[in-house]
Design a protein around this motif. Sequence first.
Motif, PDB file in Angstrom:
ATOM      1  N   VAL A 187     101.430  -2.355 -28.019  1.00 14.19           N
ATOM      2  CA  VAL A 187     101.448  -1.253 -29.211  1.00 14.19           C
ATOM      3  C   VAL A 187      99.624  -1.548 -29.997  1.00 14.19           C
ATOM      4  O   VAL A 187      98.853  -2.750 -29.321  1.00 14.19           O
ATOM      5  CB  VAL A 187     101.804  -2.007 -30.708  1.00 14.19           C
ATOM      6  CG1 VAL A 187     102.781  -2.426 -30.509  1.00 14.19           C
ATOM      7  CG2 VAL A 187     101.131  -3.848 -31.005  1.00 14.19           C
ATOM      8  N   ALA A 188      98.851  -0.295 -30.740  1.00 16.11           N
ATOM      9  CA  ALA A 188      97.435  -0.157 -30.421  1.00 16.11           C
ATOM     10  C   ALA A 188      97.193  -0.563 -32.094  1.00 16.11           C
ATOM     11  O   ALA A 188      97.627  -0.053 -32.715  1.00 16.11           O
ATOM     12  CB  ALA A 188      96.441   0.348 -30.205  1.00 16.11           C
ATOM     13  N   PHE A 189      96.519  -1.402 -32.772  1.00 13.59           N
ATOM     14  CA  PHE A 189      95.732  -1.753 -33.911  1.00 13.59           C
ATOM     15  C   PHE A 189      94.158  -0.923 -33.881  1.00 13.59           C
ATOM     16  O   PHE A 189      93.826  -1.556 -33.355  1.00 13.59           O
ATOM     17  CB  PHE A 189      96.077  -2.402 -34.833  1.00 13.59           C
ATOM     18  CG  PHE A 189      97.488  -3.049 -35.577  1.00 13.59           C
ATOM     19  CD1 PHE A 189      97.615  -3.399 -36.553  1.00 13.59           C
ATOM     20  CD2 PHE A 189      98.445  -2.070 -34.552  1.00 13.59           C
ATOM     21  CE1 PHE A 189      98.717  -3.884 -37.684  1.00 13.59           C
ATOM     22  CE2 PHE A 189      99.940  -2.930 -34.945  1.00 13.59           C
ATOM     23  CZ  PHE A 189     100.289  -3.414 -35.907  1.00 13.59           C
ATOM     24  N   GLU A 190      93.939  -0.103 -35.386  1.00 10.16           N
ATOM     25  CA  GLU A 190      92.408  -0.042 -35.317  1.00 10.16           C
ATOM     26  C   GLU A 190      91.819   0.276 -37.376  1.00 10.16           C
ATOM     27  O   GLU A 190      92.875   0.290 -37.402  1.00 10.16           O
ATOM     28  CB  GLU A 190      92.296   1.618 -34.924  1.00 10.16           C
ATOM     29  CG  GLU A 190      92.346   2.065 -33.240  1.00 10.16           C
ATOM     30  CD  GLU A 190      91.828   2.699 -32.619  1.00 10.16           C
ATOM     31  OE1 GLU A 190      91.276   4.062 -33.690  1.00 10.16           O
ATOM     32  OE2 GLU A 190      91.362   3.540 -31.525  1.00 10.16           O
ATOM     33  N   ASP A 191      91.264  -0.594 -36.729  1.00  3.11           N
ATOM     34  CA  ASP A 191      90.612  -0.893 -38.718  1.00  3.11           C
ATOM     35  C   ASP A 191      92.076  -1.719 -39.110  1.00  3.11           C
ATOM     36  O   ASP A 191      92.087  -1.970 -40.432  1.00  3.11           O
ATOM     37  CB  ASP A 191      90.410   0.363 -39.041  1.00  3.11           C
ATOM     38  CG  ASP A 191      89.117   0.689 -38.605  1.00  3.11           C
ATOM     39  OD1 ASP A 191      87.908  -0.093 -38.102  1.00  3.11           O
ATOM     40  OD2 ASP A 191      88.514   1.731 -38.487  1.00  3.11           O
ATOM     41  N   GLY A 192      92.793  -2.234 -38.679  1.00  5.34           N
ATOM     42  CA  GLY A 192      93.855  -3.465 -39.710  1.00  5.34           C
ATOM     43  C   GLY A 192      95.198  -3.151 -39.720  1.00  5.34           C
ATOM     44  O   GLY A 192      95.899  -2.339 -39.837  1.00  5.34           O
ATOM     45  N   ALA A 193      95.047  -1.370 -38.986  1.00  2.37           N
ATOM     46  CA  ALA A 193      96.239   0.045 -39.112  1.00  2.37           C
ATOM     47  C   ALA A 193      96.939  -0.484 -37.468  1.00  2.37           C
ATOM     48  O   ALA A 193      96.204   0.172 -37.263  1.00  2.37           O
ATOM     49  CB  ALA A 193      95.500   1.069 -39.929  1.00  2.37           C
ATOM     50  N   PRO A 194      97.984   0.067 -37.843  1.00  5.08           N
ATOM     51  CA  PRO A 194      98.942   1.021 -36.439  1.00  5.08           C
ATOM     52  C   PRO A 194      97.995   2.270 -35.569  1.00  5.08           C
ATOM     53  O   PRO A 194      98.050   3.302 -36.621  1.00  5.08           O
ATOM     54  CB  PRO A 194     100.307   0.924 -37.058  1.00  5.08           C
ATOM     55  CG  PRO A 194     100.349   0.456 -38.105  1.00  5.08           C
ATOM     56  CD  PRO A 194      99.679   0.485 -38.422  1.00  5.08           C
ATOM     57  N   ARG A 195      97.831   2.263 -34.747  1.00  6.50           N
ATOM     58  CA  ARG A 195      97.726   3.655 -34.288  1.00  6.50           C
ATOM     59  C   ARG A 195      99.044   4.432 -33.764  1.00  6.50           C
ATOM     60  O   ARG A 195      98.494   3.625 -31.623  1.00  6.50           O
ATOM     61  CB  ARG A 195      96.018   3.658 -33.523  1.00  6.50           C
ATOM     62  CG  ARG A 195      95.589   5.058 -32.832  1.00  6.50           C
ATOM     63  CD  ARG A 195      94.589   4.830 -32.142  1.00  6.50           C
ATOM     64  NE  ARG A 195      94.011   6.268 -31.752  1.00  6.50           N
ATOM     65  CZ  ARG A 195      92.897   7.491 -31.908  1.00  6.50           C
ATOM     66  NH1 ARG A 195      93.439   7.157 -33.690  1.00  6.50           N
ATOM     67  NH2 ARG A 195      93.199   8.570 -32.164  1.00  6.50           N
ATOM     68  N   LYS A 196     100.273   4.316 -33.424  1.00  5.43           N
ATOM     69  CA  LYS A 196     101.379   4.499 -33.148  1.00  5.43           C
ATOM     70  C   LYS A 196     101.038   6.173 -31.922  1.00  5.43           C
ATOM     71  O   LYS A 196     101.689   5.672 -30.929  1.00  5.43           O
ATOM     72  CB  LYS A 196     102.126   5.170 -33.777  1.00  5.43           C
ATOM     73  CG  LYS A 196     102.656   4.457 -35.102  1.00  5.43           C
ATOM     74  CD  LYS A 196     103.615   4.453 -36.179  1.00  5.43           C
ATOM     75  CE  LYS A 196     103.912   3.101 -36.742  1.00  5.43           C
ATOM     76  NZ  LYS A 196     105.715   3.549 -37.404  1.00  5.43           N
ATOM     77  N   SER A 197      99.917   6.454 -31.782  1.00  6.24           N
ATOM     78  CA  SER A 197     100.064   7.601 -30.969  1.00  6.24           C
ATOM     79  C   SER A 197      99.018   6.610 -29.611  1.00  6.24           C
ATOM     80  O   SER A 197      99.907   7.204 -28.455  1.00  6.24           O
ATOM     81  CB  SER A 197      99.280   8.813 -31.241  1.00  6.24           C
ATOM     82  OG  SER A 197      97.834   8.527 -31.335  1.00  6.24           O
ATOM     83  N   ASP A 198      98.500   5.773 -29.852  1.00  9.88           N
ATOM     84  CA  ASP A 198      98.517   4.817 -28.440  1.00  9.88           C
ATOM     85  C   ASP A 198      99.754   3.636 -28.127  1.00  9.88           C
ATOM     86  O   ASP A 198      99.107   3.169 -26.979  1.00  9.88           O
ATOM     87  CB  ASP A 198      96.901   4.678 -28.763  1.00  9.88           C
ATOM     88  CG  ASP A 198      96.067   5.236 -28.654  1.00  9.88           C
ATOM     89  OD1 ASP A 198      96.176   6.636 -28.287  1.00  9.88           O
ATOM     90  OD2 ASP A 198      95.059   4.832 -29.552  1.00  9.88           O
ATOM     91  N   TYR A 199     101.250   3.738 -28.882  1.00  6.93           N
ATOM     92  CA  TYR A 199     101.315   2.866 -28.527  1.00  6.93           C
ATOM     93  C   TYR A 199     101.721   3.816 -26.857  1.00  6.93           C
ATOM     94  O   TYR A 199     102.037   4.925 -26.893  1.00  6.93           O
ATOM     95  CB  TYR A 199     103.161   2.911 -29.464  1.00  6.93           C
ATOM     96  CG  TYR A 199     102.171   2.373 -30.360  1.00  6.93           C
ATOM     97  CD1 TYR A 199     101.514   1.840 -31.042  1.00  6.93           C
ATOM     98  CD2 TYR A 199     103.660   1.991 -31.605  1.00  6.93           C
ATOM     99  CE1 TYR A 199     101.286   1.259 -32.610  1.00  6.93           C
ATOM    100  CE2 TYR A 199     103.579   1.360 -32.868  1.00  6.93           C
ATOM    101  CZ  TYR A 199     102.019   0.739 -33.144  1.00  6.93           C
ATOM    102  OH  TYR A 199     102.864   0.118 -34.104  1.00  6.93           O
ATOM    103  N   ARG A 200     102.756   2.150 -25.904  1.00  7.46           N
ATOM    104  CA  ARG A 200     103.342   2.452 -24.896  1.00  7.46           C
ATOM    105  C   ARG A 200     104.268   1.285 -24.581  1.00  7.46           C
ATOM    106  O   ARG A 200     103.651   0.408 -24.736  1.00  7.46           O
ATOM    107  CB  ARG A 200     101.604   1.753 -23.515  1.00  7.46           C
ATOM    108  CG  ARG A 200     100.707   3.172 -23.815  1.00  7.46           C
ATOM    109  CD  ARG A 200     101.547   4.365 -23.536  1.00  7.46           C
ATOM    110  NE  ARG A 200     100.184   5.789 -23.651  1.00  7.46           N
ATOM    111  CZ  ARG A 200      99.701   6.056 -24.778  1.00  7.46           C
ATOM    112  NH1 ARG A 200     100.349   6.299 -25.902  1.00  7.46           N
ATOM    113  NH2 ARG A 200      98.653   6.724 -24.721  1.00  7.46           N
ATOM    114  N   SER A 201     105.081   2.159 -23.554  1.00  9.41           N
ATOM    115  CA  SER A 201     105.885   0.620 -23.037  1.00  9.41           C
ATOM    116  C   SER A 201     106.532   0.993 -21.444  1.00  9.41           C
ATOM    117  O   SER A 201     105.628   2.366 -21.105  1.00  9.41           O
ATOM    118  CB  SER A 201     107.403   0.942 -23.637  1.00  9.41           C
ATOM    119  OG  SER A 201     107.874   2.454 -23.230  1.00  9.41           O
TER     120      SER A 201
END
Length: 609
Positions: free
Chosen positions: A415-429
């Motif tokens: 999972v990716a967070f930018e500026d402390g908030a989730p960036r769900k488009s960059d989530y990968r499994s």
Amino acid sequence: MTNCKKTFDGRAAARALPHAPGVYQMRDAGGALLYVGKARDLRKRVASYFSGSAKSAKTQLLLGKVADLQVTITHTERDALLLENNLIKSEKPRYNVLLRDDKSYPYIHLDDTHKFPRLGFHRGERKPAGRFFGPWPGIGSAREALALLKKIFPVRQCEDSYFRNRKRPCLQYQIKRCSAPCVGYISAEDYAEDVRQAVLFLEGKNQSLTGHLGRQMEQAAARMDYENAARCRDRMAMLKRMQQSQFMETAGGDADVLALAAKRGKVCAHFLLIRGGRNVGGKSLLFSERLNAAPEKMHETVLAQAYLGKTVPAEIIVRPSFAGRDVLQAELSRQAGRKVTIRCRPRSGGRRAAWLSMAELNAGQHLASHFHGRSEAMRRVRALAAALQLGGPPKRMECFDVSHTGGGATIASCVAFEDGAPRKSDYRSFTIAGAPAGDDYAALEQALRRRYRRVLEEGGALPDLLLIDGGKGQLRAAQKVMEEFQLGALPVVGIAKGRARKAGRERLFLSGRRAAVILDAHSPALHLLQAVRDEAHRFAITAHRRRRSRNTLRSTLEDIPGIGEKRRQALLMHFGGLRELRQAAAEEIARAPGISRALAQKVHENLHA
């Protein structure tokens, strides 16, 4: 027409353009599309960019990057509007307003082809036969409306396959949310009357419905049918309570109210939905505005993206008037096959003005909440940087977790967070293959290699801080992979749950340090790490369950002789799922396409073995 030079002469390019409607595209030196615009007069519109008059800083930044201008001349301003909208959605230019949420709204669907029609939730293309009511602002509001319908009108909402296989009433009948037509507890005529009343409710004809129920109650009382009279009385009472709970009730009609609020480069578009004269809720969308466009231009752009090619209400209400209103209104009317009115500057003191004020309050509140959340998130990021002595707040963090069942069906998540908030488009499994069963270290190494090999090859964004759900062993595995990719300088943190495995007792293992770091349970830095770790865990578990469910479903059917991929899909499409298929009798299974009576018997026996 193309004008491509190292130093772009905008004035010369504008002078070469005709006084005709069309679309212009501004591109940079690499050919990337920066901005798309439409114009009634191409020469005048493009010349205005290079006239030398004062421009906003963002517009000047755009013009400084323009190296190429391409135009497409159209027959009419309407054609230009449609072309501009298509190019924005397909090309996603950097400096255009772009609504990120392009999903369809949900509907309530009445399948009136059945003897006992079903009311259900629907999202997507309106292909199924029957009637559609809506759209609703979100899934929650549509489901809330369905729940309210069940309380007032006991119309079934179960799937047809479930309905066909009932031998006795289900729980919905016991709690008085369904009249049990599946087992013949209500006649087709009485059920049709319940459906008719539900349709009147969905159409917003509450006054007609209340009057109809009143007459039914009087007639039932006159013939001493007190049970039916009481049922009509109770429905009238529920309808009146529901009407009183509405903030604003009107004489009917469908309208969407659009309000925009802008602050620090972010814009919130709030759509307030009025259906049948009732406020059924709203939906807020956030997007970036990179050119400080005038409010009227921004409203026109948002309306075009929100409604061209989509379902359109009879009326759209906005605050400012804009130049392209007549063209857009005519195109939406043509698209809907009926008159669509875009109403600007509604009369002060009227109900439309009240709706617009409500939408503006919601837009402003949503934007304020967004910036408050961003501010709180950045406070946690700064606290994390100070607590771990990182040298600066990490803009981007990525966190990895591994999930499996008894060592099998292993999934790793990122999972990716930018500026402390989730960036769900960059989530990968990552589906882990080839690693020893239960070896979390090997699974983690494989996921990290696959992730960062692709990032380096494709020029993706690298994190400023890498988080691993685990202790020293997981930390060493991550460091090994980072050194392979020459990313050894990237700070890595292992988040171990501690001996008690309780939140607030975590131990943090940092690359390059021997001793574990233990933060105070109330530290905002620890709260951020917990949020990122828990999100990685949730995403891994979700991906793992999805894979396990898919494999179980596939093996359950494919182990049956004679059932291959095509027949498996045909069965699931026919019944709507494995649960419904298990509830079906062999005779019903035989009605599915491509399934013989003998094969249907085999399927039934295997599913109930």
